[in-house]
Design an enzyme around this catalytic site. Structure first.
Site, PDB file in Angstrom:
ATOM      1  N   ALA A  46       0.840  -1.201   0.000  1.00  0.00           N
ATOM      2  CA  ALA A  46       0.000   0.000   0.000  1.00  0.00           C
ATOM      3  C   ALA A  46       0.875   1.250   0.000  1.00  0.00           C
ATOM      4  CB  ALA A  46      -0.910   0.005   1.235  1.00  0.00           C
ATOM      5  N   LYS A 106       9.217   4.693  15.101  1.00  0.00           N
ATOM      6  CA  LYS A 106       9.575   5.106  16.476  1.00  0.00           C
ATOM      7  C   LYS A 106       8.695   6.229  16.980  1.00  0.00           C
ATOM      8  CE  LYS A 106      12.686   7.395  13.692  1.00  0.00           C
ATOM      9  NZ  LYS A 106      13.612   7.006  12.697  1.00  0.00           N
ATOM     10  N   GLU A 130      12.047  -4.044  15.889  1.00  0.00           N
ATOM     11  CA  GLU A 130      13.514  -3.965  15.985  1.00  0.00           C
ATOM     12  C   GLU A 130      14.078  -2.735  15.271  1.00  0.00           C
ATOM     13  OE1 GLU A 130      15.840  -6.384  17.719  1.00  0.00           O
ATOM     14  OE2 GLU A 130      16.621  -4.367  17.481  1.00  0.00           O
ATOM     15  N   ILE A 137      20.811  -2.190  13.983  1.00  0.00           N
ATOM     16  CA  ILE A 137      21.454  -2.758  15.183  1.00  0.00           C
ATOM     17  C   ILE A 137      20.454  -3.594  15.980  1.00  0.00           C
ATOM     18  CG2 ILE A 137      22.668  -2.225  17.336  1.00  0.00           C
ATOM     19  CD1 ILE A 137      23.375   0.493  16.157  1.00  0.00           C
ATOM     20  N   GLY A 188      22.898  13.606   2.247  1.00  0.00           N
ATOM     21  CA  GLY A 188      21.632  12.886   2.403  1.00  0.00           C
ATOM     22  C   GLY A 188      21.424  12.304   3.796  1.00  0.00           C
ATOM     23  N   GLU A 191      17.647  15.374   6.937  1.00  0.00           N
ATOM     24  CA  GLU A 191      16.422  15.650   6.182  1.00  0.00           C
ATOM     25  C   GLU A 191      16.447  17.120   5.738  1.00  0.00           C
ATOM     26  OE1 GLU A 191      13.744  13.431   5.992  1.00  0.00           O
ATOM     27  OE2 GLU A 191      14.739  11.882   7.183  1.00  0.00           O
ATOM     28  N   ASP A 202      14.107  13.007  17.669  1.00  0.00           N
ATOM     29  CA  ASP A 202      14.247  11.625  17.190  1.00  0.00           C
ATOM     30  C   ASP A 202      14.924  10.762  18.269  1.00  0.00           C
ATOM     31  OD1 ASP A 202      14.512   9.617  14.797  1.00  0.00           O
ATOM     32  OD2 ASP A 202      16.556   9.793  15.582  1.00  0.00           O
ATOM     33  N   LYS A 206      13.511   7.436  20.628  1.00  0.00           N
ATOM     34  CA  LYS A 206      14.227   6.164  20.785  1.00  0.00           C
ATOM     35  C   LYS A 206      14.530   5.911  22.263  1.00  0.00           C
ATOM     36  CE  LYS A 206      16.012   6.596  16.120  1.00  0.00           C
ATOM     37  NZ  LYS A 206      17.046   7.211  15.281  1.00  0.00           N
TER      38      LYS A 206
END
Ligand code: NDP
Ligand code: HSE
Length: 441
Positions: A46, A106, A130, A137, A188, A191, A202, A206
């Site tokens: 999708a 996340k 994971e 990792i 790259g 963002e 971010d 985590k």
């Protein structure tokens, strides 16, 4: 040739990670089937735009915009769309229809993890994730399974590749934050809008995921203290280097004990910190990630590798897919998340660590004693103090000043903040140039 029954796999999203998952699944399907004992049939993908160009060549007839129908046809749903909605609704729908779910989302887990895990438990399905912390990792499974019989004391994680790349460039090449960010964008890693990375959002997501697993307790992402790297200067990085440290953005999750009541809690925080160059985390360069775990019985462990990247992250997703498929073959309910400890999250003011404070002081008799007095007034113990030779007075300057670099013993954040406020208001102090936490010792 062995005939396996087929498990139907629905993929939601075919971006950087999803397209690689589809590619590997189609390429290695037979091998995976023999590992699982069932065929893994990709029944659909999708996306928003079925005609969009993909990084990977995938059969056109697999693509659909009808995620809801696709979900209802699947035994296992892999969610790699990202974002909160409709990912949350799609995962709930998948679980409620009895499908196991694999996700790398996340942001969603940090915000709605409790709701999603409860939904999985209610129907006996399982949510695998994971890829949600540390990319390729293996860290979720070690925390959930391998260390389930131990007691984790602390996790120190470099869990954001973009910021590690930037800080590494500043350390290795003497680059400025702006220069290193421009390079990260050009390559790259960062963002177009790097806010989530450089402001630590971010890493905080985590941290919430890792703390929950490590301490068997719900840790809302809002309870994770967060500072990004935008205030880190080239001078701080250079000063750290001279003192034998490197600056890293760390996600720190630790078990803390109230000194008065003896009760346990969790501290979860994300901020730049000085790490000794002798610590294994100092050797984590470029955009790589690493998670350093201190456990009571196992001692120190470190998990290292690629924290992002389509192909690398696809490895973690496929590992989860194999686990989910094996579970289907074996039958029985999924393994529920363990939140049995229910430890409270401690506010940042009560957290203790060491600090490096750099101040410009008036170079005059008795100043050192006054500065030492400020520290002792707030019950903050000085571990080391270095004074660099007095700078020649600039023409027109009121005083000759000297630079003091003070490293403290462990002290609470609130005691340290009060010390810094007193230093800033002290007539002997020209400027408080820098305050950095020292971690990993
Ligand atoms: P991308 O943005 O590259 O891809 C997202 C995909 O989801 C696209 O194919 C998009 O479709 C599809 N999509 C988005 N919204 C919808 C919707 N409403 N309905 C249907 N399809 C939709 O994301 P990534 O592959 O980079 O990341 C996927 C997940 O993995 C995220 O949760 C991310 O946090 C996580 N992750 C990513 C890592 C990485 O290195 N990229 C590392 C670790 C985790 P279309 O192509 O048509 O626009
Ligand atoms: N933006 C993230 C990073 C991607 O730089 O590490 C992986 O979550």
């Amino acid at each position: 040739m062995i005939e396996y029954r087929n498990l139907k796999i629905a993929l939601l999203g075919a971006g950087s990670v999803g397209s690689r998952v589809a590619e590997l699944l189609l390429e290695h399907g037979d091998e995976l089937a023999s590992r699982v004992g069932a065929g893994l049939e990709l029944v659909g993908i999708a996306v928003r735009d079925v005609d969009a160009e993909r990084a990977v060549n995938l059969p056109r007839d697999l693509f659909t915009t009808d995620a809801e129908s696709l979900i209802l046809s699947a035994d296992i749903v892999i969610e790699l769309m990202g974002g909160i909605e409709p990912a949350r609704s799609y995962i709930l729908k998948s679980l409620n229809s009895g499908a196991d779910v694999v996700t790398g989302n996340k942001a969603l887990l940090a915000l709605h993890g409790t709701e999603l895990f409860e939904a999985a438990e209610q129907v006996g399905a399982q949510l695998f994730y994971e890829a949600a912390a540390g990319g390729a990792i293996p860290i979720i499974r070690p925390l959930r399974d391998s260390l389930a019989g131990d007691r984790v004391k602390r996790i120190l994680g470099i869990v954001n590749g973009t910021t590690n790349f930037i800080l590494d460039r500043m350390d290795v090449d003497g680059d400025t934050l702006e220069g290193a960010l421009a390079t990260a964008t050009a390559l790259g890693y960062a963002e177009a809008d790097p806010t989530a990375d450089i402001e630590g959002y971010d890493a905080a997501q985590k941290a919430a995921i890792l703390a929950r697993l490590a301490f068997h307790s719900a840790v809302p992402v809002e309870a994770v203290y967060r500072e990004g790297i935008t205030g880190v200067t080239a001078e701080q990085v250079e000063r750290a280097r001279r003192a034998g440290y490197v600056v890293k953005l760390l996600a720190i999750c630790e078990r803390v004990v109230d000194p008065v009541t003896g009760s346990e809690g969790i501290a979860a925080r994300v901020h730049p910190a000085l790490v000794s160059r002798l610590h294994p985390l100092a050797a984590v360069h470029g955009a790589k990630n690493a998670v350093f775990v201190e456990a009571e019985a196992a001692g120190d462990l470190m998990f290292y590798g690629a924290g992002a990247g389509g192909l690398e992250t696809a490895s973690a997703v496929l590992g989860d897919l194999v686990s989910a498929a094996r579970r289907h073959v074996a039958g029985g309910p999924g393994v529920a998340e363990s939140l049995t400890a229910s430890l409270p999250v401690v506010e940042i003011g009560k957290v203790q660590t060491r600090y490096q404070i750099t101040i410009e002081v008036v170079d005059a008799t008795g100043v050192l004693a006054k500065i030492a007095g400020v520290f002792s007034d707030h019950d903050v113990s000085v571990e080391t103090l270095e004074q660099s030779p007095a700078a020649a007075a600039a023409p027109g300057a009121e005083h000759i000043t000297a630079t003091l670099v003070i490293v403290t013993h462990r002290a609470s954040e609130e005691a340290l903040a009060a010390t810094v406020a007193s230093l800033a208001g002290n007539a002997a102090v020209a400027t408080v140039t820098s305050v950095m936490r020292v971690e990993g010792a």
